[in-house]
Design an enzyme around this catalytic site. Structure first.
Site, PDB file in Angstrom:
ATOM      1  CG  HIS A 195      -1.934   1.153   1.122  1.00  0.00           C
ATOM      2  ND1 HIS A 195      -2.943   1.199   0.183  1.00  0.00           N
ATOM      3  CD2 HIS A 195      -2.037   2.292   1.850  1.00  0.00           C
ATOM      4  CE1 HIS A 195      -3.640   2.319   0.336  1.00  0.00           C
ATOM      5  NE2 HIS A 195      -3.111   3.008   1.340  1.00  0.00           N
ATOM      6  CG  HIS A 226       0.385   9.578   1.977  1.00  0.00           C
ATOM      7  ND1 HIS A 226      -0.330   9.571   3.160  1.00  0.00           N
ATOM      8  CD2 HIS A 226      -0.521   9.769   0.975  1.00  0.00           C
ATOM      9  CE1 HIS A 226      -1.612   9.741   2.896  1.00  0.00           C
ATOM     10  NE2 HIS A 226      -1.760   9.873   1.582  1.00  0.00           N
ATOM     11  CG  HIS A 263      -0.734   5.643   1.133  1.00  0.00           C
ATOM     12  ND1 HIS A 263      -1.949   5.813   1.758  1.00  0.00           N
ATOM     13  CD2 HIS A 263       0.217   6.062   2.011  1.00  0.00           C
ATOM     14  CE1 HIS A 263      -1.756   6.331   2.965  1.00  0.00           C
ATOM     15  NE2 HIS A 263      -0.461   6.487   3.140  1.00  0.00           N
ATOM     16  CB  VAL A 264       1.161   8.809  -3.309  1.00  0.00           C
ATOM     17  CG1 VAL A 264       1.338  10.207  -3.897  1.00  0.00           C
ATOM     18  CG2 VAL A 264       2.058   8.622  -2.099  1.00  0.00           C
TER      19      VAL A 264
END
Length: 202
Positions: free
Chosen positions: A62, A72, A99-100
């Site tokens: 992730h 992040h 995630h990003v």
């Protein structure tokens, strides 16, 4: 999630093989240090891979280990430090992360290609701020809606493309030919301008 079949004790990390590819799913939000169950499982799982049967190894997680976006930043660093050596030793070919909320591709001659594909859709908006100037390892970056396609052509070559979804017509914004690290004499990624033979597709 076939975690029991892969010898894992948790559905947060597991593996399976399909069409010549060994896929390893890793858990960013569970223990991953050298003494952890996940680390020991990954070490054992990669040691069992037969590259004659599955010449490609792809890992998914992730939080990206490499990230030049301010969003992040550094969140995957502890996991990278703990586990990256295992992926290098096993000659893992590609690492996908999310995630990003942007797309970014990282290249390393003697290690996995890292792809952050976190731009598929979200409610928070895009991660727009990339580090400038970009380090050489960051080979493409864009913050817009998109999706990626990995086509394994044969045991030595695969084609990756990232498609931007914001345009009326299909638009390939980034693409690259990859050479399996199990087969590469140069210990790395081949950014070839031509397509390999498809005579023995997997």
């Amino acid at each position: 999630m076939p975690f029991e079949e892969s010898g894992s004790r948790s559905n947060l990390y597991y593996s399976f093989s399909v069409a010549g590819v060994h896929v390893v799913m890793l858990g960013s939000y569970t223990d991953f240090d050298a003494g952890s169950a996940q680390y020991k499982w990954l070490h054992a799982d990669l040691a069992k891979v037969d590259r004659a049967r599955t010449p490609w190894i792809v890992a998914l997680l992730h939080a990206p280990w490499y990230n030049t976006d301010s969003a992040h930043q550094g969140e995957g660093e502890s996991m990278r430090k703990a586990m990256e050596g295992l992926l290098y030793q096993a000659r893992v070919d590609i690492v996908f992360a999310g995630h990003v909320h942007a797309y970014e591709r990282f290249g390393d001659q003697c290690g996995p290609v890292h792809m952050t594909v976190g731009d598929g859709g979200n409610r928070e908006g895009f991660a727009l701020t990339f580090e400038k100037p970009s380090p050489p390892i960051s080979q493409f970056q864009e913050a817009s809606f998109g999706h990626g396609r990995l086509r394994v052509v044969n045991e030595t070559h695969a084609h990756w493309s990232w498609h931007r979804n914001d345009d009326p017509d299909s638009t390939i914004r980034d693409e690259v030919w990859l050479e399996s690290l199990a087969a590469s004499r140069a210990c790395g990624v081949s950014l070839q301008a031509h397509a390999p033979s498809t005579s023995d597709e997997l």
